[in-house]
Enzyme design. Structure first.
Site, PDB file in Angstrom:
ATOM      1  N   THR A 193      12.157  -7.641 -10.501  1.00 54.10           N
ATOM      2  CA  THR A 193      11.609  -9.005 -10.586  1.00 54.10           C
ATOM      3  C   THR A 193      10.166  -9.283  -9.809  1.00 54.10           C
ATOM      4  O   THR A 193      10.169  -8.870  -8.693  1.00 54.10           O
ATOM      5  CB  THR A 193      12.742 -10.095 -10.068  1.00 54.10           C
ATOM      6  OG1 THR A 193      13.855  -9.925 -10.776  1.00 54.10           O
ATOM      7  CG2 THR A 193      12.057 -11.503 -10.422  1.00 54.10           C
ATOM      8  N   GLY A 198       0.816  -1.208   0.066  1.00 55.54           N
ATOM      9  CA  GLY A 198      -0.015  -0.005  -0.048  1.00 55.54           C
ATOM     10  C   GLY A 198       0.868   1.220   0.060  1.00 55.54           C
ATOM     11  O   GLY A 198       0.508   2.251  -0.705  1.00 55.54           O
ATOM     12  N   SER A 199       1.799   1.287   0.729  1.00 52.36           N
ATOM     13  CA  SER A 199       2.728   2.489   0.978  1.00 52.36           C
ATOM     14  C   SER A 199       3.267   2.729  -0.417  1.00 52.36           C
ATOM     15  O   SER A 199       3.160   3.965  -0.836  1.00 52.36           O
ATOM     16  CB  SER A 199       3.770   2.403   1.902  1.00 52.36           C
ATOM     17  OG  SER A 199       3.138   2.131   2.930  1.00 52.36           O
ATOM     18  N   SER A 216      -3.413  -3.377  -0.810  1.00 52.83           N
ATOM     19  CA  SER A 216      -2.184  -3.960  -0.025  1.00 52.83           C
ATOM     20  C   SER A 216      -2.742  -5.425   0.124  1.00 52.83           C
ATOM     21  O   SER A 216      -3.743  -5.617   0.894  1.00 52.83           O
ATOM     22  CB  SER A 216      -1.883  -3.325   1.249  1.00 52.83           C
ATOM     23  OG  SER A 216      -0.784  -4.171   1.794  1.00 52.83           O
ATOM     24  N   CYS A 262       3.366   6.617  16.996  1.00 52.75           N
ATOM     25  CA  CYS A 262       4.560   6.687  17.851  1.00 52.75           C
ATOM     26  C   CYS A 262       5.577   7.612  17.179  1.00 52.75           C
ATOM     27  O   CYS A 262       5.900   7.325  15.775  1.00 52.75           O
ATOM     28  CB  CYS A 262       5.248   5.320  18.004  1.00 52.75           C
ATOM     29  SG  CYS A 262       4.450   4.421  19.452  1.00 52.75           S
TER      30      CYS A 262
HETATM   31  C1  PLP Z   1      -4.989   3.400   4.960  1.00 48.63           C
HETATM   32  C2  PLP Z   1      -3.984   2.603   4.648  1.00 48.63           C
HETATM   33  N1  PLP Z   1      -3.057   3.113   3.658  1.00 48.63           N
HETATM   34  C3  PLP Z   1      -1.563   2.877   3.567  1.00 48.63           C
HETATM   35  C4  PLP Z   1      -1.437   1.707   4.296  1.00 48.63           C
HETATM   36  C5  PLP Z   1       0.017   1.006   4.016  1.00 48.63           C
HETATM   37  O1  PLP Z   1      -0.035   0.041   3.563  1.00 48.63           O
HETATM   38  P1  PLP Z   1       1.220  -1.289   3.524  1.00 48.63           P
HETATM   39  O2  PLP Z   1       1.428  -1.913   4.797  1.00 48.63           O
HETATM   40  O3  PLP Z   1       0.992  -2.247   2.746  1.00 48.63           O
HETATM   41  O4  PLP Z   1       2.437  -0.515   3.133  1.00 48.63           O
HETATM   42  C6  PLP Z   1      -2.091   1.173   5.370  1.00 48.63           C
HETATM   43  C7  PLP Z   1      -1.648   0.194   6.331  1.00 48.63           C
HETATM   44  O5  PLP Z   1      -2.157   0.052   7.463  1.00 48.63           O
HETATM   45  C8  PLP Z   1      -3.401   1.562   5.682  1.00 48.63           C
HETATM   46  O6  PLP Z   1      -4.164   1.468   6.605  1.00 48.63           O
END
Ligand code: PLP
Length: 397
Positions: A239, A73-74, A201, A343
């Site tokens: 990859t 996700g990030s 994700s 945190c």
């Molecule tokens: C709303 C949201 N966006 C992005 C992320 C990041 O996802 P990832 O852990 O796959 O990098 C999270 C993870 O908790 C999330 O809750």
């Protein structure tokens, strides 16, 4: 094994056994690099394309080549924001988002601000909803991107993405949504919901960790974010994580096959837990949209808009209780939960989401997020609620 009651599915989920089984052969048997030309590698390549089809289908994408696999996700959030910003810089430098986004969005916006972009962070109301009027009023002739999360990771609010996408398109602006918490938990249709870019994700829906995807509409093609080889049609080098991608595809298939039934089960359990906590523990607030909000929304243009709160999410603030002490006491009873606090450098800051919905710092310090899945039993829920009641009483005492 000691008792373990897992109520932190918003942080991550267990990997489903069917997902692990689907992945295993791609470690041991079909380990070929999908970019290689020989026949042995074709099995890996085909498995990736199958997963791409499953995922594209599950979100109503017009074509499977609108799905790009990423490392989670990030990465997808970073890609969407940075590539849209730098790629469209000659059109404008203004981005609209909200105050309650995940840090994958907020910290990317902060980085963009340091690099000459302007970001408007929209307020939300006391349940976490963005106002459509505010979205429209924030648009300037320099706006190039609107990014509003599909569902909030702390308080579960499901934003009116369909209508926000409509506004964005009316002004010729790209619309991105962070659907990391929503994917496979509520129905999503990118076409009906006016979404150009969507992040998701695998580990949030019983898939593996470290793999995700970005939906990128073919008309919204962004610059690559990771440069290198020609994987993912030269848009995301590296990859391919074949077992991860296969596992994520399998997880989507499993989740969507039983989505209605599971949603019903989870909502019933969620409502039971909320009723007991609010009924039996004094001085506690329930945060995010009220749970009656599962009623159909009047304005949304797709059935996916019928939920206003993530079924699995519960969020509370306990007066005169430290959320962190509460978590430790729950942990001593084998219960995994979360406070939702961030945190930073050794100090615990109150959650930006709770401050945005109007809680003060003291209230926000007593935060507890519980996020359940369909497998939580009534017996385990009762055990957790009893432990929570005892912990709150002890901390207050
Ligand atoms: C709303 C949201 N966006 C992005 C992320 C990041 O996802 P990832 O852990 O796959 O990098 C999270 C993870 O908790 C999330 O809750």
């Amino acid at each position: 094994m000691e008792k373990l009651i897992y109520m932190d599915n918003a942080a991550t989920t267990s990997t489903a056994p069917e997902v692990v089984s689907a992945m295993l052969p791609f470690f041991t048997e079909y380990y070929g690099n999908p970019s290689s030309v020989y026949n042995f590698a074709q099995k890996s390549k085909m498995a990736i394309e199958d997963a791409r089809e499953i995922i594209a289908d599950s979100i109503g994408a017009a074509k499977s080549n609108e799905i790009y696999f990423t490392g989670g996700g990030s990465e997808s959030d970073n890609w969407a924001l940075k590539s849209a910003a730098f790629g469209l810089r000659d059109k404008g430098n203004h981005i609209i988002t909200t105050k309650i986004e995940h840090h994958a969005i907020l910290n990317t916006c902060a980085y963009l601000e340091k690099n000459g972009f302007e970001v408007t962070y929209l307020d939300v109301d006391s349940e976490g909803f963005v106002s459509l009027e505010d979205v429209e009023n924030a648009i300037t002739d320099k706006t190039i991107l609107i990014s509003v999360m599909f569902a909030n990771n702390e308080i579960g609010t499901i934003e009116p993405v369909c209508e926000i996408g409509e506004i964005a398109h009316k002004h010729g602006i790209l619309f991105h949504t962070d659907a990391v918490q929503a994917m496979c938990h509520v129905p999503i249709n990118v076409t009906e919901m006016n979404i150009d870019l969507l992040s998701a994700s695998g580990h949030k829906f019983h898939g593996p960790k470290g793999v995700g995807f970005m939906y990128m509409k073919n008309t919204a093609k962004l610059e690559p974010f990771i440069h290198g080889g020609a994987q993912e049609r030269a848009r995301r080098a590296g990859t391919s994580n074949v077992p991860g991608i296969v596992g994520m595809g399998q997880a989507v298939k499993l989740a969507l096959g039983t989505l209605d039934k599971d949603t019903h089960t989870i909502i019933n359990m969620r409502n039971y837990i909320v009723d007991r906590i609010l009924g039996e523990i004094p001085d506690v607030t329930f945060d995010g949209p009220c749970i009656d909000a599962n009623a159909v929304s009047a304005c949304c243009c797709s059935p996916a808009g019928s939920l206003k709160r993530l079924p699995s999410n519960m969020h509370f603030c306990f007066k005169d209780v430290s959320g962190d002490s509460l978590l430790i006491m729950l942990d001593m009873n084998g219960i995994c939960a979360s406070s939702g606090s961030a945190c930073a450098a050794g100090s615990i800051d109150p959650s930006h989401v709770l401050l945005a919905i109007g809680r003060n710092s003291d209230e926000a310090k007593g935060a507890l997020r519980l996020s359940i899945d369909k497998d939580l039993t009534r017996e385990d829920a009762d055990y957790a609620i009893d432990a929570l009641k005892a912990a709150v009483a002890r901390l207050r005492g």
